[in-house]
Design a protein around this motif. Structure first.
Motif, PDB file in Angstrom:
ATOM      1  N   GLY A  15       0.790  -1.220   0.000  1.00 36.24           N
ATOM      2  CA  GLY A  15       0.000   0.000   0.000  1.00 36.24           C
ATOM      3  C   GLY A  15       0.823   1.270   0.000  1.00 36.24           C
ATOM      4  N   HIS A  17       2.765   4.684  -0.934  1.00 34.86           N
ATOM      5  CA  HIS A  17       2.389   5.807  -1.791  1.00 34.86           C
ATOM      6  C   HIS A  17       3.091   5.725  -3.140  1.00 34.86           C
ATOM      7  N   ARG A  20       1.335   3.210  -5.255  1.00 36.74           N
ATOM      8  CA  ARG A  20       0.094   3.827  -5.738  1.00 36.74           C
ATOM      9  C   ARG A  20       0.388   4.841  -6.863  1.00 36.74           C
ATOM     10  N   GLU A  23       0.815   2.774  -9.888  1.00 39.82           N
ATOM     11  CA  GLU A  23      -0.519   2.358 -10.353  1.00 39.82           C
ATOM     12  C   GLU A  23      -1.195   3.497 -11.123  1.00 39.82           C
ATOM     13  N   ALA A  24      -1.032   4.701 -10.617  1.00 42.37           N
ATOM     14  CA  ALA A  24      -1.597   5.863 -11.315  1.00 42.37           C
ATOM     15  C   ALA A  24      -0.973   6.005 -12.699  1.00 42.37           C
ATOM     16  N   SER A 151       3.948  13.057   1.377  1.00 41.65           N
ATOM     17  CA  SER A 151       3.039  12.030   0.870  1.00 41.65           C
ATOM     18  C   SER A 151       2.046  11.538   1.911  1.00 41.65           C
ATOM     19  N   PHE A 155      -1.569  12.094   0.399  1.00 41.42           N
ATOM     20  CA  PHE A 155      -2.263  10.893  -0.059  1.00 41.42           C
ATOM     21  C   PHE A 155      -2.921  10.113   1.077  1.00 41.42           C
ATOM     22  N   GLU A 157      -5.960  10.332   2.162  1.00 40.09           N
ATOM     23  CA  GLU A 157      -7.287   9.878   1.749  1.00 40.09           C
ATOM     24  C   GLU A 157      -7.494   9.996   0.246  1.00 40.09           C
ATOM     25  N   HIS A 159      -5.986   8.916  -3.609  1.00 40.84           N
ATOM     26  CA  HIS A 159      -5.076   8.125  -4.442  1.00 40.84           C
ATOM     27  C   HIS A 159      -4.421   9.092  -5.434  1.00 40.84           C
ATOM     28  N   ASP A 162      -6.241  10.381  -8.449  1.00 36.35           N
ATOM     29  CA  ASP A 162      -7.329  11.341  -8.244  1.00 36.35           C
ATOM     30  C   ASP A 162      -6.824  12.748  -7.935  1.00 36.35           C
ATOM     31  N   ASP A 163      -5.530  12.950  -8.005  1.00 37.99           N
ATOM     32  CA  ASP A 163      -4.904  14.247  -7.750  1.00 37.99           C
ATOM     33  C   ASP A 163      -4.571  14.869  -9.108  1.00 37.99           C
TER      34      ASP A 163
END
Length: 185
Positions: A15, A17, A20, A23-24, A151, A155, A157, A159, A162-163
């Motif tokens: 998990g 940052h 993630r 993943e973005a 971070s 991040f 709340e 992902h 979504d930024d």
């Protein structure tokens, strides 16, 4: 034909940052870019020339080398551990630098991005990663950078995908890296 970018994440935590952020990158990659994350850096043993001989190279290292050889470019996503890159990412660079002068990084464009808890977003780690890549035979994209500070707060709340600011800058890095890869193919 799609430009293939292999992403290596310097954090092993599922998990994290930085995972993630990788993943973005996969989610926002443009249609002409095939961007994938290499899973398995944690299984690659520390580089040791004694086991880097035909027939004795560990399977995890072979898979890493094959994935990098098939890629047109690499995207490194790195946190900052004690002011530098994590050992797992440095180890990957070491495996990809061999054999000397003909490693899987040789001549390939590489961009480094990341996020960190501190106020500078891991810039020291990114600088160290670019330095290691250059020495290993890769071509660091010095101007394609993204350092996201704080971070844990940013991040908490949200992902990274979504930024809006992060996705805009990350898209620019991916596009720039794809352009460099196309120019070197």
């Amino acid at each position: 034909m799609a430009v293939r970018i292999l992403t290596l994440v310097g954090s092993l935590r599922s998990g994290s940052h930085n995972r993630r952020l990788a993943e973005a990158a996969v989610q926002i990659a443009p249609e002409h870019v095939e961007l994938g994350v290499f899973d398995g850096l944690g299984t690659v043993p520390f580089y040791n020339e004694d086991i880097d001989n035909e027939g004795t190279v560990p399977e995890a290292a072979v898979k890493l080398r094959e994935a990098a050889a098939e890629a047109d470019a690499l995207l490194l996503v790195s946190p900052e551990y004690n002011g530098t890159i994590p050992a797992v990412l440095k180890n990957a660079i070491d495996w990809l630098s061999r054999p000397y002068g003909a490693g899987a990084l040789s001549g390939k464009p590489v961009a480094v991005v990341g996020t960190a808890f501190g106020q500078y977003g891991g810039v020291w780690a990114q600088d160290e990663a670019r330095k290691a890549v250059r020495i290993a035979g890769g071509v660091p994209a010095e101007d394609l950078t993204l350092s996201i500070p704080e971070s844990v707060v940013r991040f908490a709340e949200l992902h990274p995908v979504d930024d809006a600011e992060v996705t805009e800058k990350l898209t620019g890095v991916i596009e720039g890296l794809a352009a460099r890869a196309t120019a070197t193919v």
